[in-house]
Design a protein around this motif. Structure first.
Motif, PDB file in Angstrom:
ATOM      1  N   MET A  57       0.838  -1.205   0.000  1.00 56.79           N
ATOM      2  CA  MET A  57       0.000   0.000   0.000  1.00 56.79           C
ATOM      3  C   MET A  57       0.868   1.248   0.000  1.00 56.79           C
ATOM      4  O   MET A  57       0.512   2.260  -0.611  1.00 56.79           O
ATOM      5  N   PHE A  58       2.021   1.173   0.657  1.00 54.33           N
ATOM      6  CA  PHE A  58       2.958   2.296   0.663  1.00 54.33           C
ATOM      7  C   PHE A  58       3.570   2.474  -0.723  1.00 54.33           C
ATOM      8  O   PHE A  58       3.754   3.582  -1.198  1.00 54.33           O
ATOM      9  N   LYS A  59       3.892   1.344  -1.366  1.00 53.25           N
ATOM     10  CA  LYS A  59       4.432   1.365  -2.723  1.00 53.25           C
ATOM     11  C   LYS A  59       3.274   1.103  -3.687  1.00 53.25           C
ATOM     12  O   LYS A  59       3.148   0.026  -4.266  1.00 53.25           O
ATOM     13  N   LYS A  60       2.421   2.058  -3.866  1.00 54.62           N
ATOM     14  CA  LYS A  60       1.177   1.850  -4.604  1.00 54.62           C
ATOM     15  C   LYS A  60       1.384   1.318  -6.012  1.00 54.62           C
ATOM     16  O   LYS A  60       0.571   0.566  -6.530  1.00 54.62           O
ATOM     17  N   LYS A  61       2.474   1.674  -6.641  1.00 57.45           N
ATOM     18  CA  LYS A  61       2.690   1.239  -8.015  1.00 57.45           C
ATOM     19  C   LYS A  61       2.938  -0.269  -8.107  1.00 57.45           C
ATOM     20  O   LYS A  61       2.858  -0.863  -9.185  1.00 57.45           O
ATOM     21  N   LEU A  62       3.273  -0.901  -6.968  1.00 55.84           N
ATOM     22  CA  LEU A  62       3.501  -2.339  -6.959  1.00 55.84           C
ATOM     23  C   LEU A  62       2.258  -3.109  -6.541  1.00 55.84           C
ATOM     24  O   LEU A  62       2.200  -4.326  -6.654  1.00 55.84           O
ATOM     25  N   PHE A  63       1.274  -2.389  -6.048  1.00 54.59           N
ATOM     26  CA  PHE A  63       0.085  -3.035  -5.491  1.00 54.59           C
ATOM     27  C   PHE A  63      -0.900  -3.306  -6.626  1.00 54.59           C
ATOM     28  O   PHE A  63      -1.847  -2.561  -6.841  1.00 54.59           O
ATOM     29  N   VAL A  64      -0.646  -4.386  -7.376  1.00 53.07           N
ATOM     30  CA  VAL A  64      -1.444  -4.692  -8.557  1.00 53.07           C
ATOM     31  C   VAL A  64      -2.323  -5.894  -8.258  1.00 53.07           C
ATOM     32  O   VAL A  64      -1.905  -7.040  -8.373  1.00 53.07           O
ATOM     33  N   ILE A  65      -3.551  -5.624  -7.841  1.00 49.88           N
ATOM     34  CA  ILE A  65      -4.495  -6.682  -7.491  1.00 49.88           C
ATOM     35  C   ILE A  65      -5.855  -6.367  -8.086  1.00 49.88           C
ATOM     36  O   ILE A  65      -6.310  -5.230  -8.063  1.00 49.88           O
ATOM     37  N   SER A  66      -6.487  -7.383  -8.613  1.00 44.11           N
ATOM     38  CA  SER A  66      -7.841  -7.245  -9.135  1.00 44.11           C
ATOM     39  C   SER A  66      -8.685  -8.392  -8.594  1.00 44.11           C
ATOM     40  O   SER A  66      -8.182  -9.477  -8.331  1.00 44.11           O
ATOM     41  N   ILE A  67      -9.983  -8.137  -8.420  1.00 45.30           N
ATOM     42  CA  ILE A  67     -10.886  -9.203  -8.000  1.00 45.30           C
ATOM     43  C   ILE A  67     -12.067  -9.290  -8.963  1.00 45.30           C
ATOM     44  O   ILE A  67     -13.053  -9.957  -8.690  1.00 45.30           O
ATOM     45  N   LYS A  68     -11.929  -8.622 -10.105  1.00 42.35           N
ATOM     46  CA  LYS A  68     -13.006  -8.611 -11.094  1.00 42.35           C
ATOM     47  C   LYS A  68     -12.901  -9.836 -12.005  1.00 42.35           C
ATOM     48  O   LYS A  68     -11.817 -10.210 -12.437  1.00 42.35           O
ATOM     49  N   SER A  69     -14.042 -10.443 -12.292  1.00 42.78           N
ATOM     50  CA  SER A  69     -14.086 -11.604 -13.177  1.00 42.78           C
ATOM     51  C   SER A  69     -14.553 -11.177 -14.563  1.00 42.78           C
ATOM     52  O   SER A  69     -15.334 -10.244 -14.706  1.00 42.78           O
ATOM     53  N   LYS A  70     -14.032 -11.879 -15.581  1.00 42.68           N
ATOM     54  CA  LYS A  70     -14.404 -11.599 -16.955  1.00 42.68           C
ATOM     55  C   LYS A  70     -14.677 -12.923 -17.662  1.00 42.68           C
ATOM     56  O   LYS A  70     -14.274 -13.992 -17.187  1.00 42.68           O
ATOM     57  N   LEU A  71     -15.329 -12.847 -18.789  1.00 48.15           N
ATOM     58  CA  LEU A  71     -15.660 -14.047 -19.553  1.00 48.15           C
ATOM     59  C   LEU A  71     -14.394 -14.805 -19.947  1.00 48.15           C
ATOM     60  O   LEU A  71     -14.369 -16.036 -19.964  1.00 48.15           O
ATOM     61  N   ASN A  72     -13.327 -14.056 -20.238  1.00 45.61           N
ATOM     62  CA  ASN A  72     -12.063 -14.680 -20.632  1.00 45.61           C
ATOM     63  C   ASN A  72     -11.501 -15.591 -19.539  1.00 45.61           C
ATOM     64  O   ASN A  72     -10.725 -16.511 -19.812  1.00 45.61           O
ATOM     65  N   ASP A  73     -11.899 -15.336 -18.292  1.00 42.04           N
ATOM     66  CA  ASP A  73     -11.346 -16.097 -17.172  1.00 42.04           C
ATOM     67  C   ASP A  73     -11.802 -17.551 -17.171  1.00 42.04           C
ATOM     68  O   ASP A  73     -11.251 -18.374 -16.424  1.00 42.04           O
ATOM     69  N   LEU A  74     -12.789 -17.889 -17.995  1.00 43.14           N
ATOM     70  CA  LEU A  74     -13.221 -19.282 -18.102  1.00 43.14           C
ATOM     71  C   LEU A  74     -12.093 -20.168 -18.630  1.00 43.14           C
ATOM     72  O   LEU A  74     -12.091 -21.384 -18.406  1.00 43.14           O
ATOM     73  N   PHE A  75     -11.133 -19.549 -19.317  1.00 49.24           N
ATOM     74  CA  PHE A  75      -9.981 -20.295 -19.820  1.00 49.24           C
ATOM     75  C   PHE A  75      -9.164 -20.918 -18.680  1.00 49.24           C
ATOM     76  O   PHE A  75      -8.450 -21.894 -18.901  1.00 49.24           O
ATOM     77  N   PHE A  76      -9.262 -20.350 -17.490  1.00 49.90           N
ATOM     78  CA  PHE A  76      -8.423 -20.813 -16.384  1.00 49.90           C
ATOM     79  C   PHE A  76      -9.025 -21.976 -15.598  1.00 49.90           C
ATOM     80  O   PHE A  76      -8.336 -22.601 -14.791  1.00 49.90           O
ATOM     81  N   ILE A  77     -10.294 -22.286 -15.825  1.00 44.15           N
ATOM     82  CA  ILE A  77     -10.964 -23.343 -15.073  1.00 44.15           C
ATOM     83  C   ILE A  77     -10.266 -24.707 -15.206  1.00 44.15           C
ATOM     84  O   ILE A  77     -10.079 -25.412 -14.203  1.00 44.15           O
ATOM     85  N   PRO A  78      -9.838 -25.119 -16.418  1.00 48.60           N
ATOM     86  CA  PRO A  78      -9.170 -26.425 -16.545  1.00 48.60           C
ATOM     87  C   PRO A  78      -7.890 -26.560 -15.708  1.00 48.60           C
ATOM     88  O   PRO A  78      -7.461 -27.683 -15.418  1.00 48.60           O
ATOM     89  N   PHE A  79      -7.293 -25.442 -15.307  1.00 53.52           N
ATOM     90  CA  PHE A  79      -6.094 -25.518 -14.473  1.00 53.52           C
ATOM     91  C   PHE A  79      -6.390 -26.124 -13.098  1.00 53.52           C
ATOM     92  O   PHE A  79      -5.476 -26.521 -12.376  1.00 53.52           O
ATOM     93  N   LEU A  80      -7.676 -26.183 -12.740  1.00 47.49           N
ATOM     94  CA  LEU A  80      -8.062 -26.790 -11.475  1.00 47.49           C
ATOM     95  C   LEU A  80      -7.705 -28.271 -11.418  1.00 47.49           C
ATOM     96  O   LEU A  80      -7.699 -28.870 -10.337  1.00 47.49           O
ATOM     97  N   LEU A  81      -7.400 -28.854 -12.550  1.00 48.36           N
ATOM     98  CA  LEU A  81      -7.008 -30.266 -12.594  1.00 48.36           C
ATOM     99  C   LEU A  81      -5.846 -30.549 -11.656  1.00 48.36           C
ATOM    100  O   LEU A  81      -5.798 -31.608 -11.012  1.00 48.36           O
ATOM    101  N   ILE A  82      -4.914 -29.599 -11.540  1.00 49.09           N
ATOM    102  CA  ILE A  82      -3.722 -29.850 -10.727  1.00 49.09           C
ATOM    103  C   ILE A  82      -4.037 -29.998  -9.246  1.00 49.09           C
ATOM    104  O   ILE A  82      -3.290 -30.652  -8.519  1.00 49.09           O
ATOM    105  N   VAL A  83      -5.145 -29.413  -8.790  1.00 48.56           N
ATOM    106  CA  VAL A  83      -5.448 -29.487  -7.354  1.00 48.56           C
ATOM    107  C   VAL A  83      -5.994 -30.863  -6.979  1.00 48.56           C
ATOM    108  O   VAL A  83      -6.066 -31.202  -5.790  1.00 48.56           O
ATOM    109  N   PHE A  84      -6.371 -31.664  -7.987  1.00 49.93           N
ATOM    110  CA  PHE A  84      -6.906 -33.005  -7.723  1.00 49.93           C
ATOM    111  C   PHE A  84      -5.881 -34.103  -7.994  1.00 49.93           C
ATOM    112  O   PHE A  84      -6.236 -35.285  -8.006  1.00 49.93           O
ATOM    113  N   ASN A  85      -4.628 -33.710  -8.197  1.00 51.24           N
ATOM    114  CA  ASN A  85      -3.588 -34.665  -8.554  1.00 51.24           C
ATOM    115  C   ASN A  85      -3.546 -35.880  -7.617  1.00 51.24           C
ATOM    116  O   ASN A  85      -3.648 -37.033  -8.039  1.00 51.24           O
TER     117      ASN A  85
END
Length: 248
Positions: A57-85
Motif C-alpha cells: 500500500m505504501f508502494k502503490k505502483k507495486l500493489f497490482v491486485i484485481s478481484i473482477k471476473s471476466k468471460l475470458n477467465d473461463l480459460f483458467f478453469i481447466p487448471f483446477l485439474l492440478i489441485v486433484f492430482n
C-alpha cells in the motif's frame, strides 16, 4: 538487463529474508505441543500478511491486485485439474484410504489459508511485479523459479531428499499461478483459491486419507497431470493470449 532494479533490490531482499525468518523460526525447539506449533505458524503468517500489505500500500505502483471476473477467465478453469492430482492417485488405492480427524485438522486448514495468502502476496503480487522483464512468459518462469527455490528452506530444515521434490512441483505450481495472475489482469482471488486447494487437497486432506506409501502410480499420475496442464497452458497462450493485449 537487470532482472530487479537497484531501487527495488534492497526491499526485495529485506522482504524475502523477513519471510524466511518468520516461517523457518524453530518453534519446535521451544515447544513440542502441536497446538502451540500450529498457532505460532499461523500467527507469523498473519504478521507477514499485514507487513506485506502495508508495504504494498505504501508502494502503490507495486500493489497490482484485481478481484473482477471476466468471460475470458473461463480459460483458467481447466487448471483446477492440478489441485486433484493426489486425489486422482487415490482412485487407484481405495483399499488404503481412511479418514482420520482431530482438532489439529482445523488448525491445518487455517494455516493453509494463511500460507496461500502470504505466499501469493509475496511471490505473485510483489515479486512478480518488480521483475524488470517485458516478456510475459519469461517473467512467469523467473518468478516461478524464485518461488520454487524458496522451498529449499524445507530441505535445509530436514535434509530429507524427498523435500527436494518440493522445489520441482512448487516451480510447476508457480508457473500455473503466475500464468493465471499475468493473463487474468492480476486477479488475486483466482490464485489464492488454486493455491489453497492445491495445498489442502494434495497435502492436508491427502495425508489424512491415505494410509499407504507412494509408488510408481503416484508419479505416473503426477506426470500425466503436469503434461496435460502444460499442453493446455501452451495451447491457450498461443491460440488466444499471445495476440491479445493484456495488462497494457
Amino acid at each position: 538487463m537487470k532482472i530487479i532494479n537497484k531501487n527495488n533490490l534492497l526491499d526485495f531482499l529485506i522482504s524475502l529474508c523477513f519471510f524466511i525468518f518468520l516461517v523457518c523460526f524453530p518453534i519446535d525447539l521451544l515447544s513440542k505441543n502441536i497446538y502451540v506449533i500450529y498457532s505460532f505458524q499461523i500467527i507469523v503468517r498473519i504478521i507477514f500478511i499485514i507487513y506485506i500489505l502495508l508495504y504494498l500500500m505504501f508502494k502503490k505502483k507495486l500493489f497490482v491486485i484485481s478481484i473482477k471476473s471476466k468471460l475470458n477467465d473461463l480459460f483458467f478453469i481447466p487448471f483446477l485439474l492440478i489441485v486433484f492430482n493426489n486425489l486422482i492417485f487415490l482412485l487407484f488405492k481405495q483399499k488404503e484410504v481412511g479418514f482420520t480427524y482431530d482438532f489439529t485438522f482445523i488448525l491445518q486448514i487455517i494455516l493453509t489459508i494463511t500460507v496461500s495468502i502470504s505466499e501469493e502476496l509475496l511471490f505473485r503480487v510483489y515479486i512478480h511485479n518488480i521483475l524488470n522483464i517485458n516478456n510475459k512468459i519469461l517473467k512467469i518462469i523467473i518468478s516461478s523459479l524464485i518461488f520454487g527455490l524458496f522451498h529449499i528452506v524445507y530441505f535445509l530444515s530436514s535434509f530429507d531428499p524427498y523435500d527436494l521434490i518440493i522445489i520441482i512441483y512448487t516451480f510447476g505450481l508457480g508457473l500455473v499461478l503466475g500464468f493465471i495472475y499475468e493473463f487474468s489482469e492480476n486477479n488475486f482471488i483466482y490464485i489464492i483459491i488454486i493455491h489453497f486447494l492445491f495445498n489442502f487437497l494434495n497435502k492436508d486432506l491427502f495425508l489424512r486419507l491415505f494410509n499407504g506409501t507412494n509408488d510408481y502410480i503416484f508419479y505416473i499420475v503426477s506426470i500425466i497431470v503436469s503434461l496435460i496442464t502444460l499442453i493446455y497452458g501452451l495451447l491457450i497462450y498461443f491460440m488466444y493470449f499471445k495476440n491479445k493485449k493484456i495488462n497494457n
